[in-house]
Design a protein around this motif. Structure first.
Motif, short mmCIF file in Angstrom:
data_model
loop_
_atom_site.label_atom_id
_atom_site.label_comp_id
_atom_site.label_asym_id
_atom_site.label_seq_id
_atom_site.Cartn_x
_atom_site.Cartn_y
_atom_site.Cartn_z
N LYS A 1 0.83 -1.21 0.00
CA LYS A 1 0.00 0.00 0.00
C LYS A 1 0.86 1.26 0.00
CE LYS A 1 -3.86 2.13 2.50
NZ LYS A 1 -4.83 1.95 3.61
N LEU A 2 1.91 1.26 0.82
CA LEU A 2 2.82 2.40 0.86
C LEU A 2 3.69 2.46 -0.38
CD1 LEU A 2 2.97 4.55 3.09
CD2 LEU A 2 1.91 2.47 3.90
N ASN A 3 4.09 1.29 -0.90
CA ASN A 3 4.86 1.27 -2.15
C ASN A 3 4.09 1.97 -3.27
OD1 ASN A 3 5.91 -2.11 -1.40
ND2 ASN A 3 6.96 -0.22 -0.89
N TRP A 4 2.78 1.69 -3.32
CA TRP A 4 1.92 2.30 -4.34
C TRP A 4 1.81 3.81 -4.09
CZ3 TRP A 4 -3.91 0.65 -5.35
CH2 TRP A 4 -4.39 1.37 -6.46
N ILE A 5 1.51 4.20 -2.88
CA ILE A 5 1.38 5.63 -2.56
C ILE A 5 2.66 6.38 -2.87
CG2 ILE A 5 1.19 7.27 -0.63
CD1 ILE A 5 -0.80 5.26 0.67
N MET A 6 3.79 5.84 -2.42
CA MET A 6 5.05 6.56 -2.57
C MET A 6 5.61 6.50 -3.99
SD MET A 6 5.37 8.05 0.27
CE MET A 6 7.05 8.67 0.22
N ALA A 7 4.99 5.71 -4.86
CA ALA A 7 5.37 5.76 -6.28
C ALA A 7 5.12 7.15 -6.85
CB ALA A 7 4.58 4.72 -7.06
#
Length: 365
Positions: free
Chosen positions: A102-108
């Motif tokens: 979830k954070l990987n997606w957001i921080m992309a």
């Protein structure tokens, strides 16, 4: 001179492997005299942080949306909010480790520097259903998320899985999770005491995991039911499937031999006193509890699941996923000859070594 800044980002400080990795690494970087910050989307703090580590919460405040495009728009706004908060309250980090999909997606969508995505599991397993139902959009999405920044994976199997799935579109490296042996051994002397649970040293089998389908509780109970059950089975953890597993224990007629102890912030007094630790996961990124058992010199066996356990244990300590009969036999064998199922702790997994590997990986960003 200003201290270099390390920022670790994740959803919340819940009691799982990723959170354990973050709290352990944060303490290691504090020992190395860095200015360390942990940033979460939710203020759930089951895992304690070292007092030298700065804790931040940037509330998510966004609903889960049905349309992928709408979710992406929402996540872009969250990324902007995180960026603004970090630059305004923390400064420009020298290293940012972003944990959990979830954070990987957001921080992309982030504009912050020096980001590394940390993958704690195998993407092909995590997204198995979506890859079957919608292979093209799912792959396109994963390439966007994990192509945005270099990726570290907590096992070589997980890294190879990532490469097989989305190709060599960015820099990748295997960096195992850290295990703080000193802190674990100190925690052994802290509460809880096993006596309060009616347990005695070397008098039980232990399984430590959240009650999630991937952790294989059903297989464990079915295998345990096929043993002589001279020692009780102790289950440490919480989760959505807990009641279902309690019902299964009753159906199998073993509920008098199975103890449910719930989530334990400090499971180490329970682990060190166990006759055997069992891991029955269907898949893992790493298998944290294996190295913790090794650090405490406890016999440990595991399913040979993708991908972590086979990199941490000898072949004799592994059994195929779903092999109930084989698991029952392995449990019995390990109780008869426990010394054969003790594997030495790998000192390369000590926190300062792992912290240094992330720093060296980040030097090439």
């Amino acid at each position: 001179m200003t201290k270099p800044i390390i920022l670790l980002i994740l959803k919340a400080l819940e009691g799982r492997g990723a959170e354990r990795m973050v709290t352990t690494l944060a303490r290691a970087y504090a020992d190395m005299n860095y200015c360390v910050h942990v940033l979460c989307l939710e203020d759930t703090q089951k895992m304690p942080l070292d007092q030298r580590v700065n804790y931040h919460v940037v509330p998510y405040n966004e609903p889960l949306l049905p349309q992928h495009s709408e979710q992406a728009t929402a996540y872009k706004s969250v990324a902007k909010r995180i960026d603004d908060y970090v630059l305004g309250n923390i400064g420009k980090p020298n290293l940012i480790l972003v944990n959990i999909y979830k954070l990987n997606w957001i921080m992309a969508y982030s504009q912050l520097p020096n980001i590394i995505n940390v993958l704690h599991t195998a993407l092909s397993k995590q997204f198995a259903d979506k890859l079957i139902a919608e292979p093209v959009p799912t792959l396109t999405h994963l390439k966007m998320v994990y192509g945005a920044y270099p990726c570290s994976c907590v096992s070589e199997g997980a890294r190879q899985d990532l490469l097989a799935l989305i190709g060599n579109i960015n820099r990748t490296k295997t960096i195992y999770n850290p295990c703080d042996v000193k802190t674990i051994k100190q925690a052994v002397a802290q509460p809880p005491n096993i006596n309060q649970f009616g347990l005695s040293a070397n008098g039980y089998i232990i399984h430590v995991a959240s009650f999630d389908i991937m952790k294989g509780h059903q297989d464990l109970l079915q295998a345990y039911a096929k043993t002589d059950r001279k020692l009780p089975l102790v289950l440490v953890g919480s989760g959505k499937l807990e009641e279902q597993i309690k019902q299964l224990a009753k159906q199998l007629g073993i509920d008098d031999c199975v103890k449910f102890l719930g989530f334990q912030a400090n499971p180490y007094p329970l682990i060190v006193a166990a006759a055997l630790l069992v891991l029955t996961s269907k898949f893992e990124g790493f298998g944290y509890v294996i190295v913790e058992a090794q650090a405490l010199n406890v016999p440990v066996i595991s399913t040979d699941c993708p991908f972590g356990p086979r990199e941490l244990l000898p072949k004799q300590s592994l059994v195929a996923v779903g092999d109930i009969e084989g698991l029952a036999k392995l449990i019995s064998a390990a109780l008869i000859s426990p010394e054969r199922y003790k594997a030495p702790f790998d000192k390369q997994l000590l926190p300062d070594n792992i912290a240094d590997q992330y720093l060296k990986f980040s030097e090439k960003l």
